[in-house]
Each structure stands twice: as structure tokens, then as C-alpha cells.
Design a protein around this motif. Sequence first.
Motif, PDB file in Angstrom:
ATOM      1  N   SER A  64      -0.126  -9.993   8.401  1.00 21.32           N
ATOM      2  CA  SER A  64       0.881  -9.086   8.961  1.00 21.32           C
ATOM      3  C   SER A  64       0.933  -7.813   8.123  1.00 21.32           C
ATOM      4  N   ILE A  65       0.914  -6.679   8.808  1.00 20.65           N
ATOM      5  CA  ILE A  65       1.032  -5.382   8.148  1.00 20.65           C
ATOM      6  C   ILE A  65       2.231  -4.681   8.773  1.00 20.65           C
ATOM      7  N   SER A  66       3.156  -4.256   7.930  1.00 26.59           N
ATOM      8  CA  SER A  66       4.360  -3.574   8.387  1.00 26.59           C
ATOM      9  C   SER A  66       4.423  -2.184   7.751  1.00 26.59           C
ATOM     10  N   ILE A  67       4.581  -1.166   8.587  1.00 28.68           N
ATOM     11  CA  ILE A  67       4.655   0.217   8.114  1.00 28.68           C
ATOM     12  C   ILE A  67       6.077   0.713   8.356  1.00 28.68           C
ATOM     13  N   PRO A  75      -2.880  10.782   3.389  1.00 27.44           N
ATOM     14  CA  PRO A  75      -4.318  10.488   3.516  1.00 27.44           C
ATOM     15  C   PRO A  75      -4.780   9.279   2.690  1.00 27.44           C
ATOM     16  N   ARG A  76      -4.270   9.122   1.487  1.00 32.31           N
ATOM     17  CA  ARG A  76      -4.691   7.993   0.641  1.00 32.31           C
ATOM     18  C   ARG A  76      -4.238   6.652   1.231  1.00 32.31           C
ATOM     19  N   ASP A  77      -2.977   6.578   1.666  1.00 35.41           N
ATOM     20  CA  ASP A  77      -2.476   5.345   2.278  1.00 35.41           C
ATOM     21  C   ASP A  77      -3.196   5.047   3.589  1.00 35.41           C
ATOM     22  N   ILE A 129       0.896  -1.155   0.000  1.00 38.15           N
ATOM     23  CA  ILE A 129       0.000   0.000   0.000  1.00 38.15           C
ATOM     24  C   ILE A 129       0.935   1.206   0.000  1.00 38.15           C
ATOM     25  N   GLY A 130       1.026   1.896  -1.094  1.00 36.37           N
ATOM     26  CA  GLY A 130       1.964   3.004  -1.204  1.00 36.37           C
ATOM     27  C   GLY A 130       3.391   2.498  -1.137  1.00 36.37           C
ATOM     28  N   LYS A 131       4.297   3.361  -0.701  1.00 39.28           N
ATOM     29  CA  LYS A 131       5.719   3.009  -0.628  1.00 39.28           C
ATOM     30  C   LYS A 131       6.115   2.389   0.706  1.00 39.28           C
TER      31      LYS A 131
END
Length: 188
Positions: free
Chosen positions: A23-26, A169-171, A9-11
Motif C-alpha cells: 500500500s502506498i499513500s500520498i 521531482p526527487r519524491d 518517501i519524503g514527507k
Amino acid sequence: MNKAAPQFIGKRIQVVREKEQLSISISQSVERWQEALLYAWLMAWTFCGGVFIYSLFTSPNSGEQIFFLISTALWSFFFYRTLKVLMWRKSGKEILVFKKGEMTLQNAFGNRGKKEKFELEKIKQLGIVKQDENSFFYFLDDSFWIMGGERLGFVYNRSKIRFGKQLNPRDAQTLLRSVDSAIKGYSA
């Protein structure tokens, strides 16, 4: 092990779906020039600290020594904060892991960091954190030299929990949909 290829999702946001968990990693990395500015700031701040410490031990006047002792204490606090932000930008990430009935949230420096567990059925009011974009504090929270600026949040046992630091905002909106879907999908 059924591990699928990561989706992005995005960069900065990586989503990995496995058989039993999501799993979600930011990532918290910044542009190279911003990282260079943080290094330059840390070097300049280190020089200032050296001057304070030198002056603390070489000053003949006790009044000056008290001044430099207080200055050194304040310098130490901000040195620690700057070093922590630099480490956060080099190796920091927010990690959300969804398993049956629970979610784990971790602010990780590399692989280290305290994990907080949440029961999915107790998570309420998941959404975008409202902020005044004309506020000075919004500008400050959105700055690369700060470890703040959470964009998403929820209520858990009357406590407000926030995550998604400095997302655009989009991410943030896309991540909100993914987290909402994961909460519904992994609820017991």
C-alpha cells in the motif's frame, strides 16, 4: 497478519508492505499557513456569495436580478471547487494498493473515494509526466489551491492515467521506482 512498519518517501508518501499486498499513500496536506489562506479565501468567498444572494432577492430591477442570478450561479461553482480543495488538503490522499495481478488507485477524502482497478499486465509506459516548468499551467498545477499537478502516469487500455499530485521531482522519481518494482513483483 504480517504488517511491517511503514516506510516513508519524503514527507508525504507512506509505503506499507504486508504479506499479500503493498500500500502506498500520498498525503495531500499542506503547510499550516497555506491551509489558513484557503480558510480565509473560503470565508471571503462566502461573504461575496451572501451579498450576491441578498442582492438577488432585494433588487427591484429584473435586469439586475438576472445579473445576480448569473453571478450567484458562478459563485456557487467556485464555492464548491474551493470547498472541495480545502477538504482535499485537510483529509485527502491518493492510495495505491498492489495485490497479485492488480493495482487499485483511489483519490480518497478520508476513507471515501472511488477506487479504480487496473490489471498489472495491461499497464504500459509507466513514467514521469513531462511538463514545461516555464509554463503558466505548470505553475497553476503546482499551486496549493488546485487539486492537480500529477507527476506520474501510465497508459492503460489506450487511456492515460495520472497520479502523484504535486510531488517534488526527487519524491516522484523514488515513487516511480517503487511503483515499477511493485508492478513487476505483483504481476501474475
